[in-house]
Design an enzyme around this catalytic site. Structure first.
Site, PDB file in Angstrom:
ATOM      1  N   GLU A  36     125.116  91.887 -37.692  1.00  0.00           N
ATOM      2  CA  GLU A  36     125.949  92.787 -36.880  1.00  0.00           C
ATOM      3  C   GLU A  36     126.884  92.011 -35.944  1.00  0.00           C
ATOM      4  O   GLU A  36     127.175  92.460 -34.847  1.00  0.00           O
ATOM      5  CB  GLU A  36     125.068  93.749 -36.060  1.00  0.00           C
TER       6      GLU A  36
ATOM      7  N   GLU B 230     121.397  99.368 -43.081  1.00  0.00           N
ATOM      8  CA  GLU B 230     120.554 100.033 -42.076  1.00  0.00           C
ATOM      9  C   GLU B 230     120.889 101.503 -42.002  1.00  0.00           C
ATOM     10  O   GLU B 230     121.814 101.903 -41.318  1.00  0.00           O
ATOM     11  CB  GLU B 230     120.719  99.406 -40.682  1.00  0.00           C
TER      12      GLU B 230
END
Ligand SMILES: *[C@@H]1O[C@H](CO)[C@@H](O)[C@H](O)[C@H]1NC(C)=O
Ligand SMILES: *[C@@H]1O[C@H](CO)[C@@H](O)[C@H](O)[C@H]1NC(C)=O
Ligand SMILES: *[C@@H]1O[C@H](CO)[C@@H](O)[C@H](O)[C@H]1NC(C)=O
Ligand SMILES: *[C@@H]1O[C@H](CO)[C@@H](O)[C@H](O)[C@H]1NC(C)=O
Ligand SMILES: *[C@@H]1O[C@H](CO)[C@@H](O)[C@H](O)[C@H]1NC(C)=O
Ligand SMILES: *[C@@H]1O[C@H](CO)[C@@H](O)[C@H](O)[C@H]1NC(C)=O
Ligand SMILES: *[C@@H]1O[C@H](CO)[C@@H](O)[C@H](O)[C@H]1NC(C)=O
Ligand SMILES: *[C@@H]1O[C@H](CO)[C@@H](O)[C@H](O)[C@H]1NC(C)=O
Ligand SMILES: CC(=O)N[C@H]1CO[C@H](CO)[C@@H](O)[C@@H]1O
Length: 827
Positions: free
Chosen positions: A185, A254
């Site tokens: 991320e 995710e």
């Protein structure tokens, strides 16, 4: 000699055999713009996150088997750097940190593995998985183009890759690992690192590539991921995501099945209907790989929780609950969806795609090959069910749902129509104890008097220091200082107070050997000011501050630099009328001591000396409590009820089961009495529960921590509490609510216990939800309850067809969606 030779020969043969075996089993993993390909075949891959340190090695086979039965193809995990390398070049891969054993367990259950090395992982894990000793290295800057950091990151990443390679665990070697991830991320924070951020991410890509693992690398939330890295999406929904390269498949690393919990926060709940909706939409819009974050959330044992203020439970409302039980109906409803998607693998990965717009937020997607077609009909309208006509047939699509149709004719799945039972779990008292709630306690105080009297620690400095200097070996850091004050001091008055600028950790304050007060913050608060009136002595005075972390920051741009402990200033404020005089203690000589005496002397395990049996202290700070208990009978999961206690740490037979804080009451508002409406975009403030109750009173004690006979529980109580109502219970299915739409099969089960009675049963347009069902406006003629009783009572599992043939005709209008609903009680 002969036997030695023979042995060697045998070993050699084995090695050769294994090599041979591995070569012939090598799996080629690649990808094109459509999908991950395995041995040249495009695949639909359903993956689920299970973090190995959040359960125990003994739990892994069962969790992974349940994932497989739930239609999952791959298990994904991060690799937790600070757990494996707590001090530079001192490694730990023991117990539930045995990464290789975890991957081999995945392999032996026949699933693929996705290895997200990171090694920055976020994950609500302490310091995002980075070792705090990195922070203390000269010249380092974390997660940017800094050679000190890059060397360390490369050193650890290489070590992990080498360990995995040595065990032949990459797919190219015949192992289960089909994908690996570098960084994590970073796209969310790259802008705060300027040009160095881009240089760093390019370096990450090159470094990862140079490790030559033979399977693709991914980078999640990294829109500028350099080729051949595959950039992937994280989020509640990912249907609108497009990879940055036409040769990259659309992957969702995710998909949040629920959410984490923080001290003072509420229990998050994401409905099965909405998770299924998000997944179905992702596959409808061309997705081919998706990972549930989390599939099993588990427990933040020991000091692994991050935040700060993440709870010990990391249940996540995942398809498998913290204890490893099925979270029904989420588990079953998603399993059905996975089965449907797998049955369409070929058409989804090869078919031509045509989209239709029916208006009013209703759309369709048709996948077509020469062998046939499949349809997804999506109603993204949040309020209004849709009736659509496609090729002459009518379809009813409930609001906020996706229907999947085989041959574009027959609906085989709708995300809003749950045909899975719901379980209501219950706790059962420890049947191994004759008086389960009357544990006999011994106790001893944590040694603070000595420190307070001498006022000295092991280290001193003429400044206030960031708690991270101590390499995060303990939650606790003592700050002590002495100062002299006379009645002639301009500061001296009847109105003096102590002011401490603190970071968001827990602070305990002692003045001249007396406890003054404590203060804490809430999740997301990084600083507060402590201010209290104090009485000082003319002459020498002593201030002692105890800072206790509750996990370090794990997320955000440069999160690693956020201060921990008492950065100051620490001031004495004297008020005389309108006049305020400030004395700054920040640059005085401060003495420091890391950790607690009871930790140094192992009160939590095996130290039998000096425990007291008399006058059990109640509501006193800094007390160690100890008791023994028998393990609950059977093999159901065990939970420890700590209501009555304040805040502290608990150990069972020396195993740290995590921080406890049952006195931290969850916020009072935000919960609703109405049944949760799955319709509309989800976020973690929706459908929450547990308002005004202890944030976490139950603590998981894995079965493998227990022994036959006497077990030991030790508590370190920091705030003061009463251990008299502490007790162990087992977790089992208490009630089950079956639900099946017309012409589907209803199945209910009590796991390994029998169904003892039926509380409710009806076939028609039933209202309410599990625990509060009521008959609707129409129902079947026959006595539904007696049919169910006859079929189910006394059995562990029973299944019944939901149709008029079984229950007789109904007085329901045409167009009413009939369902069979049952609420059963488990023995
Ligand atoms: C990591 O660094 C140490 C020296 O601190 C070195 O001995 C070791 O070989 C390095 N490991 C890798 C995999 O580069
Ligand atoms: C949902 O349906 C209602 C009723 O037909 C309509 O008024 C509304 O505009 C629709 N909303 C969206 C976002 O399409
Ligand atoms: C898919 O699209 C291609 C290119 O437009 C076309 O040649 C082919 O016939 C289509 N196949 C099907 C089954 O529609
Ligand atoms: C101390 O905290 C207060 C309140 O957050 C803040 O206004 C002040 O600037 C802080 N002082 C220092 C020196 O950080
Ligand atoms: C037990 O604690 C005492 C202090 O109370 C300490 O002196 C002793 O060394 C400890 N024993 C062990 C085995 O750690
Ligand atoms: C989250 O959802 C609630 C209720 O559905 C909504 O009121 C709120 O605005 C949402 N918050 C965010 C940040 O999207
Ligand atoms: C269920 O099956 C019956 C008999 O085949 C049929 O008449 C009815 O329409 C079906 N109902 C649904 C909702 O599919
Ligand atoms: C449930 O029963 C099965 C066999 O009937 C047994 O293998 C399993 O261990 C039992 N599980 C639990 C949790 O009791
Ligand atoms: C709440 C949240 O973080 N939502 C994110 C979900 O994922 C999308 C796509 O990656 C992001 O844009 C959202 O911010």
């Amino acid at each position: 000699m002969t036997s030695f030779k023979f042995h060697c020969l045998l070993k050699l043969c084995l090695v050769l055999l294994l090599c041979f075996f591995n070569t012939i089993n090598a799996t080629e993993v690649s990808h094109d713009g459509r999908a991950i390909t395995i041995d040249g075949q495009r695949r639909i891959i359903i993956s689920g996150s299970i973090h190995y340190p959040r359960s125990t090695a003994e739990m892994w086979p069962d969790l992974i088997r349940k994932a497989k039965e739930g239609g999952v193809d791959a298990i994904e995990t991060y690799v937790f750097w600070n757990a494996h390398e707590p001090l530079p070049r001192k490694y730990d891969f023991s117990g539930n940190l045995d990464l290789i054993r975890f991957i081999k367990t995945i392999q032996s259950e026949g699933l693929y593995a996705v290895l997200r090395i990171g090694p920055y992982v976020c994950a609500e894990w302490n310091y995002g998985g980075l070792p705090v000793w990195l922070h203390n290295m000269p010249g380092i800057e974390l997660r940017t183009a800094n050679t000190v950091f890059m060397n360390e990151m490369q050193n650890f990443t290489t070590k992990i890759v080498n360990m995995v390679k040595e065990e032949n665990l990459f797919a190219a070697q015949g192992g289960p690992i089909i994908l690996a991830q570098i960084e994590n991320e970073y796209g969310n924070v790259i802008s705060s690192y300027g040009a160095a951020g881009k240089a760093y991410i390019d370096w990450c890509a090159n470094m990862a590539n140079s490790l030559d693992i033979g399977v693709p690398w991914i980078m999640c939330q990294q829109p500028d991921a350099p080729q051949p890295m595959i950039n992937t999406c994280n989020g509640w929904y990912c249907d609108n995501f497009t990879p940055n390269n036409p040769n990259s498949p659309k992957m969702w690393t995710e998909n949040w099945t629920g959410w984490f919990k923080n001290w003072g926060g509420l229990d998050p709940k994401r409905t099965a209907e909405d998770v299924a909706f998000a997944v179905a939409r992702f596959f409808q819009s061309g997705g081919t790989f998706q990972n549930y974050y989390m599939y099993h959330g588990g427990t933040n044992f020991g000091r692994t929780a991050g935040g700060p203020y993440i709870t010990t439970s990391y249940d996540y409302d995942a398809p498998l609950d913290e204890y490893g039980n099925l979270n029904q109906p989420k588990y079953g409803h998603l399993k059905e969806l996975h089965d449907v998607l797998h049955s369409m693998e070929n058409i989804l990965t090869h078919g031509n795609i045509t989209n239709i717009n029916f208006g009013n937020s209703v759309s369709g997607t048709i996948y077509a090959t020469t062998n046939g077609q499949s349809c997804f009909f999506v109603n993204a309208n949040t309020t209004t069910d849709a009736d659509i006509v496609y090729e002459g047939n009518h379809y009813n699509i409930p609001a906020w749902s996706v229907s999947i149709l085989r041959n574009c004719k027959q609906e085989i799945y709708n995300t809003a129509k749950v045909n899975t039972e719901s379980w209501v779990m219950k706790k059962q008292c420890n049947e191994a104890e004759s008086e389960p709630e009357a544990l006999k306690w011994v106790w001893r105080p944590e040694l603070i008097d000595d420190l307070a009297l001498r006022g000295t620690g092991r280290v001193s400095a003429k400044k206030l220091i960031d708690q991270k200097v101590a390499n995060d070996v303990s939650d606790y850091l003592w700050y002590m200082t002495n100062f002299y004050l006379t009645k002639n001091d301009p500061l001296w008055s009847d109105d003096m107070s102590l002011r401490v600028n603190a970071t968001g950790q827990v602070l305990h304050v002692y003045v001249n050997g007396e406890y003054l007060s404590d203060q804490s913050a809430t999740y997301g608060v990084f600083n507060y000011v402590f201010e209290k009136k104090i009485k000082l002595n003319p002459g020498p005075n002593k201030i002692i501050l105890l800072s206790a972390t509750i996990g370090l920051q794990n997320y955000g741009p440069k999160f690693d630099l956020i201060q921990t402990g008492v950065p100051g200033p620490v001031q004495i404020i004297g008020k005389k009328g309108d006049e305020t005089i400030i004395k700054d203690l920040s640059t005085k000589k401060w003495y420091y001591k890391v950790g607690l005496d009871g930790f140094d002397n192992k009160f939590f395990s095996g130290n039998t000396s000096e425990w007291r049996v008399d006058d059990l202290p109640i509501s006193q700070r800094m007390i160690w409590y100890k008791t023994t208990f028998k393990a609950p009978l059977g093999n159901e999961p065990v939970s420890l009820d700590l209501e009555g206690l304040g805040k502290g740490v608990a150990w069972v037979n020396g195993n740290n089961i995590g921080r406890y804080w049952p006195s931290y009451i969850a916020q009072q508002t935000g919960c609703s009495n109405e049944a949760c409406d799955y319709r509309g975009p989800y976020n973690n403030t929706k459908c929450v529960t547990n308002c005004g109750k202890p944030t976490q009173k139950w603590y998981h004690v894995p079965r493998s921590f227990l022994v036959n006979g006497e077990n030991e529980l030790v508590l370190f109580e920091e705030y003061g509490g009463n251990p008299m109502s502490v007790n162990f219970q087992t977790v089992r299915v208490g009630r089950t609510c079956g639900n099946a739409y017309e012409n589907k099969t209803m199945e209910i089960s009590c796991k390994n216990r029998s169904i003892s009675s039926i509380r409710f049963a009806s076939f028609g347009d039933v209202k309410g939800s599990c625990g509060s069902f009521r008959k609707g406006s129409c129902q079947a003629k026959n006595d539904v309850i007696s049919v169910i009783q006859k079929e189910c009572v006394g059995k562990e599992v029973c299944s019944i067809e939901a149709n008029e043939g079984v229950f007789g005709s109904t007085n329901c209008d045409h167009g009413i969606r009939k369902r069979l609903v049952v609420e059963a009680v488990c023995a």
